[in-house]
Design a protein around this motif. Structure first.
Motif, PDB file in Angstrom:
ATOM      1  N   ILE A  14       0.931  -1.108   0.072  1.00 47.67           N
ATOM      2  CA  ILE A  14       0.024   0.068   0.057  1.00 47.67           C
ATOM      3  C   ILE A  14       0.762   1.227  -0.045  1.00 47.67           C
ATOM      4  CG2 ILE A  14      -1.765   1.388   1.444  1.00 47.67           C
ATOM      5  CD1 ILE A  14      -2.809  -1.393   2.504  1.00 47.67           C
ATOM      6  N   THR A  20       0.992   4.890   1.028  1.00 49.80           N
ATOM      7  CA  THR A  20       0.218   5.635   2.174  1.00 49.80           C
ATOM      8  C   THR A  20       0.482   7.169   1.820  1.00 49.80           C
ATOM      9  OG1 THR A  20       2.481   5.698   3.506  1.00 49.80           O
ATOM     10  CG2 THR A  20       0.750   4.081   4.225  1.00 49.80           C
ATOM     11  N   GLY A  46       0.765  11.373   2.905  1.00 48.64           N
ATOM     12  CA  GLY A  46       1.020  12.228   4.080  1.00 48.64           C
ATOM     13  C   GLY A  46       0.882  13.682   3.442  1.00 48.64           C
ATOM     14  N   ARG A  47       1.127  14.743   4.134  1.00 48.65           N
ATOM     15  CA  ARG A  47       1.116  16.048   3.582  1.00 48.65           C
ATOM     16  C   ARG A  47       2.387  16.605   4.047  1.00 48.65           C
ATOM     17  NH1 ARG A  47      -3.643  19.234   4.932  1.00 48.65           N
ATOM     18  NH2 ARG A  47      -3.699  17.954   6.942  1.00 48.65           N
ATOM     19  N   LEU A  48       2.747  17.552   2.466  1.00 41.18           N
ATOM     20  CA  LEU A  48       4.285  17.840   2.772  1.00 41.18           C
ATOM     21  C   LEU A  48       4.568  18.557   4.121  1.00 41.18           C
ATOM     22  CD1 LEU A  48       6.692  17.755   0.865  1.00 41.18           C
ATOM     23  CD2 LEU A  48       5.974  19.738  -0.245  1.00 41.18           C
ATOM     24  N   HIS A  49       3.610  19.608   4.389  1.00 41.14           N
ATOM     25  CA  HIS A  49       3.879  20.319   5.691  1.00 41.14           C
ATOM     26  C   HIS A  49       3.253  19.842   6.862  1.00 41.14           C
ATOM     27  CE1 HIS A  49       6.685  23.086   3.605  1.00 41.14           C
ATOM     28  NE2 HIS A  49       5.927  22.805   2.337  1.00 41.14           N
ATOM     29  N   VAL A  67       1.586  10.358 -10.233  1.00 46.14           N
ATOM     30  CA  VAL A  67       2.590  10.456  -9.176  1.00 46.14           C
ATOM     31  C   VAL A  67       3.676  11.091  -9.822  1.00 46.14           C
ATOM     32  CG1 VAL A  67       4.476   9.015  -8.190  1.00 46.14           C
ATOM     33  CG2 VAL A  67       1.919   8.408  -7.889  1.00 46.14           C
ATOM     34  N   PRO A  88       7.979  12.968  -8.757  1.00 46.30           N
ATOM     35  CA  PRO A  88       8.744  13.007  -7.816  1.00 46.30           C
ATOM     36  C   PRO A  88       8.380  14.239  -6.893  1.00 46.30           C
ATOM     37  CG  PRO A  88       9.928  12.362  -9.770  1.00 46.30           C
ATOM     38  CD  PRO A  88       8.453  12.535 -10.154  1.00 46.30           C
ATOM     39  N   ASP A 124       3.103  24.389  -2.491  1.00 42.72           N
ATOM     40  CA  ASP A 124       3.614  23.106  -2.055  1.00 42.72           C
ATOM     41  C   ASP A 124       3.146  22.664  -0.735  1.00 42.72           C
ATOM     42  OD1 ASP A 124       6.899  24.142  -0.945  1.00 42.72           O
ATOM     43  OD2 ASP A 124       4.962  24.593  -0.454  1.00 42.72           O
ATOM     44  N   LYS A 125       2.337  23.686  -0.095  1.00 43.42           N
ATOM     45  CA  LYS A 125       1.796  23.130   1.294  1.00 43.42           C
ATOM     46  C   LYS A 125       0.504  22.119   0.885  1.00 43.42           C
ATOM     47  CE  LYS A 125       1.824  27.468   3.399  1.00 43.42           C
ATOM     48  NZ  LYS A 125       2.121  28.374   2.020  1.00 43.42           N
ATOM     49  N   ILE A 171       0.545  19.457  -1.172  1.00 44.50           N
ATOM     50  CA  ILE A 171       0.590  18.279  -1.974  1.00 44.50           C
ATOM     51  C   ILE A 171       0.740  17.017  -1.003  1.00 44.50           C
ATOM     52  CG2 ILE A 171       2.568  17.039  -2.904  1.00 44.50           C
ATOM     53  CD1 ILE A 171       3.900  19.514  -3.962  1.00 44.50           C
ATOM     54  N   PHE A 172      -0.096  16.077  -1.503  1.00 42.11           N
ATOM     55  CA  PHE A 172      -0.079  15.038  -0.671  1.00 42.11           C
ATOM     56  C   PHE A 172       1.142  14.134  -1.002  1.00 42.11           C
ATOM     57  CE2 PHE A 172      -4.904  15.076  -0.973  1.00 42.11           C
ATOM     58  CZ  PHE A 172      -5.045  14.764   0.611  1.00 42.11           C
ATOM     59  N   THR A 173       2.000  13.563  -0.291  1.00 38.67           N
ATOM     60  CA  THR A 173       3.344  13.034  -0.247  1.00 38.67           C
ATOM     61  C   THR A 173       3.054  11.339  -0.461  1.00 38.67           C
ATOM     62  OG1 THR A 173       3.692  12.984   1.913  1.00 38.67           O
ATOM     63  CG2 THR A 173       4.669  14.691   0.286  1.00 38.67           C
ATOM     64  N   LEU A 174       3.641  10.518  -0.810  1.00 42.89           N
ATOM     65  CA  LEU A 174       3.579   9.205  -0.820  1.00 42.89           C
ATOM     66  C   LEU A 174       4.723   8.422   0.112  1.00 42.89           C
ATOM     67  CD1 LEU A 174       2.650   7.861  -4.388  1.00 42.89           C
ATOM     68  CD2 LEU A 174       1.182   8.368  -2.501  1.00 42.89           C
ATOM     69  N   GLY A 175       4.186   7.654   0.861  1.00 36.48           N
ATOM     70  CA  GLY A 175       4.891   6.600   1.734  1.00 36.48           C
ATOM     71  C   GLY A 175       4.678   5.198   1.398  1.00 36.48           C
ATOM     72  N   ARG A 176       5.237   4.310   1.752  1.00 37.27           N
ATOM     73  CA  ARG A 176       4.873   2.863   1.772  1.00 37.27           C
ATOM     74  C   ARG A 176       4.568   2.171   3.365  1.00 37.27           C
ATOM     75  NH1 ARG A 176       8.282  -0.698  -1.712  1.00 37.27           N
ATOM     76  NH2 ARG A 176       9.864   0.785  -1.309  1.00 37.27           N
ATOM     77  N   LEU A 186       8.014  10.633  -3.619  1.00 38.59           N
ATOM     78  CA  LEU A 186       6.874  10.873  -4.636  1.00 38.59           C
ATOM     79  C   LEU A 186       5.826  11.636  -3.956  1.00 38.59           C
ATOM     80  CD1 LEU A 186       7.084   7.334  -6.304  1.00 38.59           C
ATOM     81  CD2 LEU A 186       7.946   9.417  -7.056  1.00 38.59           C
ATOM     82  N   LEU A 220       1.263  13.019  -5.029  1.00 37.49           N
ATOM     83  CA  LEU A 220       0.355  13.159  -6.010  1.00 37.49           C
ATOM     84  C   LEU A 220       0.304  14.418  -6.888  1.00 37.49           C
ATOM     85  CD1 LEU A 220      -2.542  11.343  -4.026  1.00 37.49           C
ATOM     86  CD2 LEU A 220      -1.152  10.401  -5.957  1.00 37.49           C
ATOM     87  N   TRP A 274      -5.085  15.642  -6.892  1.00 38.51           N
ATOM     88  CA  TRP A 274      -5.223  15.835  -5.417  1.00 38.51           C
ATOM     89  C   TRP A 274      -4.626  17.123  -4.880  1.00 38.51           C
ATOM     90  CZ3 TRP A 274      -4.244  11.623  -8.768  1.00 38.51           C
ATOM     91  CH2 TRP A 274      -5.081  10.886  -8.758  1.00 38.51           C
ATOM     92  N   GLY A 325      -4.093  18.386  -0.835  1.00 42.33           N
ATOM     93  CA  GLY A 325      -4.375  18.487   0.665  1.00 42.33           C
ATOM     94  C   GLY A 325      -5.204  19.555   1.457  1.00 42.33           C
TER      95      GLY A 325
END
Lengths: 447, 447
Positions: A61, A63, A65-68, B45, B47, B58-59, B61-66, B77, B79, B111, B113
């Motif tokens: 999966i 997941t 997050g949000r950058l800030h 997606v 980078p 940039d506030k 942005i949804f960031t991706l993790g695993r 990465l 969205l 997307w 946030g």
């Protein structure tokens, strides 16, 4: 924007290949709708509490997050890894507004954080059909679902996609057989049989003995069952000949027989019973399906699924479902990849380029374009005023078949730049031949 | 799956509303293709290094993790928050395979946030058109882009979407005016003018004096410019009457005049010059656009964009672009929300329900359904054998207009359950009226 970055596992197509993908998607959509499936589009995002229920898949999966953001999210989110989990959630959330049995399709991207391989991506499009019942779901839907997929693959075949074959089995048949043999650890039996193609019969026999509590006779019987395959309902005789008896076994045989009989009426040879198909995931409870492209078996299954009696549930209700999921991106990887099977006649929608000989003539060219577009013809106006030869080369590079030369004095003419034929033309009357209006998809070997 | 979870800002529609959304998307797609724009689908997606370049956004942005990753990703990465940034990256990555000027459209989710509000979502569909040039991009594309959007809104209006009006301005005009006045901090002038509707003329005047180094006369001149609006190229006279001179001002006026003249030829009144439109973001360098739905101005702009001379660039190359982005989800929120404007004639594609009177008659019902589907008619077969009355109620609840009663003895009959009319019918010959074959979209007030 100043830097390009290839990302492995996130396929993107050039415009001429997107035309092929769109044609594939249109054919799927049309087939599903002809069969009464309604379009549903689910959000890309689910709470992790929804996504991470099935232990086997949660490693993959992505997941969010949000950058800030500071600290932990109260309701952590992830990207869906299939369309089944969000559809189950959608059904629960909207049950009061849906009519059951609810037949829906979804064609959307899904994301998995796994290592990319041939035909396996991190972002890919799935085309899912499912029928979801309220408390009950008749067995005949287990027959209907693969027959809709057969129609879909028939439609794709006309486009030039290789022939597909669906193989089916039934979990009740497997479970009934195991229980009839006296093996009650059904999950271990299924897991062992599921490995037949990977590890071979000797190792499966060992596994059955070691993990499923089978003796050698029982293990051999399981292997005999797993070897059965047939394009007709005759497979049932082979199963019965093994001499095992159990009510579930009979139910499973009956549903699989109905599937084979119906499939053979609609499209002989499209569906085969293959009793080694078990599908690793735990939740299937009836028929299971896989689909292979002839000549591309190494790609793995391009459309899989099955029945699950508890697709969605609340404290009070259970919603059984049956469905299949077609891997559009996996299919595309064979259609437009290294050994390309399909090609589009052009990479732009444009059928006609209206030439502009002097910049002050652009309004007249725009008017001609507008008149043609009103009649449903895709048109572009030359981006820069130039000599006729350059206008033709502009069209040639893009595969645009016709160039329109406006002339206030002598009247417009239109040239088919493939044949050189040039005729007088009125923008309110002239049309290209039907087959040239939109880009077509062709087999590479038929080009 | 055992728990429903509403997520604010992630809209999903019921099947009958998805039919409306699909119709909207089809009309947009068709309009864009008639105008020669090719479909491009970008990955969701990017980078973070690509996404987070413009500080202002940039506030969100949804960031991706695993889920089970350990430590930091080497290439983090996120969205995409719009379709412009990924398109610029796509152009750089594929420049050698594209023909310029490259006209493309993309209709995809994006997307952000941010906090959800009326018409603002965290996941929403945008429909973008852009023309991207290689080093150069003729001004006439700044005219073409909004005229394509006018065609799109015309097509949507036939569906019942409220009338739209595009307002345009030109950054060169604003910059030339500022410089002609002797104000060189153009960014501050634009930022001040951009706030006119929010804070009013007095505060803008103060801002111009405080932040842009204007004296009172210069500030008043800027406000006079910002008040100019016109549905024809006559606005130019009002600008010239202010007595400011600068080459950029003339260029800007000329492009905006060309836009108004062309728009008035195609669709009088659809595009208006409004010189207070500045668009906050820094990168626009030519025409800028916003679009408002009449009667729904509070929703904000439903289609915005402009020209940016450095949409994409490498060390050696620059790719200028001009485009607009239509907010499909924002539009949908008004079409199907609280004051619903549109409705679908049914929530299923199905035109005909084939009745099943006994379970052993299902194969005959399936055959009839197959015959009708082969002729392009969407058909469902009754999920359970039941009396005729129950079959009719099943169809009624779903809005399916026709019920087919098979009979081997007396021949099939088909009933229009709206009128009660029942006729003999042959599945190889009978068809519903054209308008009943697929669900239609109607205005609520026309129902």
């Amino acid at each position: 924007m100043s830097k390009a970055a290839k990302l492995s596992g996130f396929p993107e197509w050039l415009p001429q290949d997107r035309i092929i993908e769109e044609r594939v998607l249109d054919l799927l959509k049309h087939t599903f709708e002809l069969n009464g499936f309604a379009a549903v589009n689910v959000r890309a995002v689910e709470p992790l509490s929804i996504l991470a229920k099935d232990g086997e898949i949660d490693k993959e999966i992505f997941t969010l997050g949000r950058l800030h953001s500071e600290g932990k999210e109260r309701n952590p989110l992830g990207l869906h890894f299939d369309l089944t989990v969000p559809t189950a959630r959608y059904v629960l959330e909207n049950a009061g507004h849906l009519n059951f049995p609810f037949k829906r399709y979804s064609i959307q991207p899904v994301w998995r954080g796994e290592r990319p391989q041939d035909g396996r991506f991190r972002e890919f499009i799935q085309a899912d059909i499912d029928v979801i019942g309220d408390e009950v779901l008749a067995d005949h839907f287990e027959v209907e679902i693969p027959l809709v997929m057969v129609q879909a693959f028939d439609a794709l075949r006309e486009l030039g996609v290789p022939e597909a074959g669906i193989v089916a089995n039934n979990r009740k048949l497997l479970e009934g057989f195991a229980r009839g043999l006296g093996l009650d650890d059904v999950t271990s039996v299924l897991r062992a049989i599921d490995k037949l193609d990977k590890i071979g019969p000797e190792k499966v026999e060992e596994l059955l003995i070691e993990t499923a509590g089978a003796d050698q006779t029982q293990a051999k019987q399981c292997l005999r069952l797993a070897e059965i395959e047939s394009g007709t309902s005759a497979f049932a005789e082979d199963v019965i000949a093994l001499g095992v008896e159990h009510p579930l076994l009979n139910e499973g045989i009956a549903t699989l027989v109905a599937l084979l009989d119906s499939a053979n009426r609609l499209h002989p040879g499209a569906v085969k019973a293959q009793l080694k198909i078990a599908r690793g995931l735990d939740y299937y409870t009836g028929t299971v399906y896989e689909t292979f492209l002839k000549g591309h078996e190494s790609l793995g299954s391009v459309a899989s699924g099955g029945r699950y009696d508890a697709l969605a549930k609340t404290d009070k209700k259970v919603y059984p479902g049956v469905g299949m999921s077609l891997g559009v991106s996996r299919l595309m990887s064979r259609l437009v990849g290294a050994n390309r099977a399909l090609t589009a006649t052009r990479g732009v929608p444009t059928a006609v380029l209206v030439a502009v000989t002097a910049e002050d003539q652009r309004p007249e060219a725009d008017q001609i374009a507008t008149a043609l577009r009103r009649r449903g013809i895709p048109v572009d106006v030359s981006p820069s005023a130039d000599k006729f030869g350059k206008q033709i080369r502009f069209a040639e590079r893009r595969g645009i078949p016709f160039v329109w030369f406006p002339s206030a004095e002598t009247g417009s003419e239109v040239k088919d730049i493939r044949t050189g034929e040039q005729v007088s033309a009125d923008p309110d009357l002239w049309a290209p031949p039907e087959e040239d209006i939109w880009p077509r998809v062709l087999r590479v070997d038929a080009e």
